[in-house]
Scaffold this motif. Structure first.
Motif, PDB file in Angstrom:
ATOM      1  N   ALA A 213       0.827  -1.215   0.000  1.00  0.00           N
ATOM      2  CA  ALA A 213       0.000   0.000   0.000  1.00  0.00           C
ATOM      3  C   ALA A 213       0.856   1.258   0.000  1.00  0.00           C
ATOM      4  O   ALA A 213       0.455   2.282  -0.569  1.00  0.00           O
ATOM      5  CB  ALA A 213      -0.935  -0.005   1.208  1.00  0.00           C
ATOM      6  N   GLU A 216       2.602   1.380  -3.705  1.00  0.00           N
ATOM      7  CA  GLU A 216       1.733   1.552  -4.879  1.00  0.00           C
ATOM      8  C   GLU A 216       1.705   2.982  -5.419  1.00  0.00           C
ATOM      9  O   GLU A 216       1.832   3.184  -6.641  1.00  0.00           O
ATOM     10  CB  GLU A 216       0.328   1.047  -4.542  1.00  0.00           C
ATOM     11  N   SER A 249      -6.492  -1.475  -5.759  1.00  0.00           N
ATOM     12  CA  SER A 249      -5.796  -2.491  -4.973  1.00  0.00           C
ATOM     13  C   SER A 249      -6.228  -3.919  -5.275  1.00  0.00           C
ATOM     14  O   SER A 249      -5.718  -4.851  -4.660  1.00  0.00           O
ATOM     15  CB  SER A 249      -6.013  -2.220  -3.480  1.00  0.00           C
TER      16      SER A 249
END
Length: 284
Positions: A213, A216, A249
């Motif tokens: 996360a 990204e 995601s």
């Protein structure tokens, strides 16, 4: 416009069950290896022809979509989008599609900026365009770092620093490309700035990492394209959100990518064309 990820499981299922729609018969299809690849959708339509210019990488070329040839631009999303557009508007759509050949397959942004400033055929096409579809031209700048092992090690150091270094020139170089497009393309034309989907291979390689996360936003072209599209008043087309959800995601649905996990199948190319048609502000 609606997102395919949020509203489109039925669309994905329908395409998987029935196959990607066949492309309309073209009146002037060029050879797959020509620069640019040219093809006319709805050649018999009564309306005034419009010109669609596409700039992009291997997915724009239809890499691997057909088993009998390396590149199949007649099967790629620009040709499919041209078919949708001509049906919606009742006008022939003349596609001029530019993509690197197999000898310059990993063409970076600097390669594109050289051609945008010096390729007279491309510049003339852009100056006569009604619609321009620009893929995220930075994907090859970051591919070696992300997928080919150029960046490795622990998080945050040295991995974060390696990703930051790999991406340092992407935004200024993409801004240069967008500025050139804005100066060349007629004011009345529509410029579609398309981000890049996150392919299954990315999730296979990095998705299970606890720092995914945080990583990204450093590696996804979506954010740069979104900022620059707003800055240049281009129309943003979000293939990343369409295939991976609003949070960007989720791995894409099955059936949309080839076995390499990087390149779309005919179904994937069709979905990208539909995302463009839904978000372009043109037609229905």
């Amino acid at each position: 416009m609606r997102r395919l990820w949020a509203a489109g499981p039925a669309i994905v299922l329908c395409l998987v069950l029935t196959g990607a729609p066949a492309l309309a018969q073209s009146g002037s299809a060029g050879a797959a290896n020509e620069w640019p690849f040219m093809r006319t959708s709805c050649p018999g339509a009564a309306g005034e022809p419009m010109r669609l210019v596409a700039l992009g990488t291997s997915e724009t070329a239809g890499w691997g979509v057909r088993a009998d040839e390396a590149y199949s631009p007649q099967e790629a999303y620009p040709a499919r989008y041209a078919d949708i557009l001509c049906e919606e508007l009742g006008r022939p759509v003349e596609l001029h599609s530019y993509f690197p050949d197999r000898f310059t397959a990993l063409a970076p942004l600097a390669w594109w900026n050289e051609r945008l400033s010096g390729d007279e055929a491309m510049r003339a096409d852009l100056a006569a365009a009604d619609v321009v579809a620009v893929w995220a031209l930075s994907v090859h700048d970051f591919l070696p770092a992300l997928m080919f092992g150029q960046c490795r090690g622990e998080w945050p150091d040295p991995l974060r620093a390696c990703f930051e270094e790999a991406s340092a020139e992407i935004e200024p170089q993409m801004d240069e490309a967008f500025s050139t497009l804005a100066a060349l393309v007629p004011d009345a034309a529509t410029i579609l700035a398309t981000d890049a989907y996150a392919p299954p291979a990315l999730f296979d390689a990095w998705g299970a990492e606890p720092y995914f996360a945080e990583m990204e936003p450093l590696t996804n072209p979506h954010y740069v394209v979104e900022r620059l599209a707003a800055q240049h008043s281009f129309t943003m087309v979000g293939t990343a959100a369409a295939l991976s959800g609003p949070s960007l995601s989720q791995p894409p649905p099955d059936g949309l990518f080839q076995v390499d996990g990087l390149h779309p199948t005919a179904l994937g190319e069709q979905l990208m064309a539909e995302v463009m048609a839904q978000e372009d502000g043109l037609g229905e």
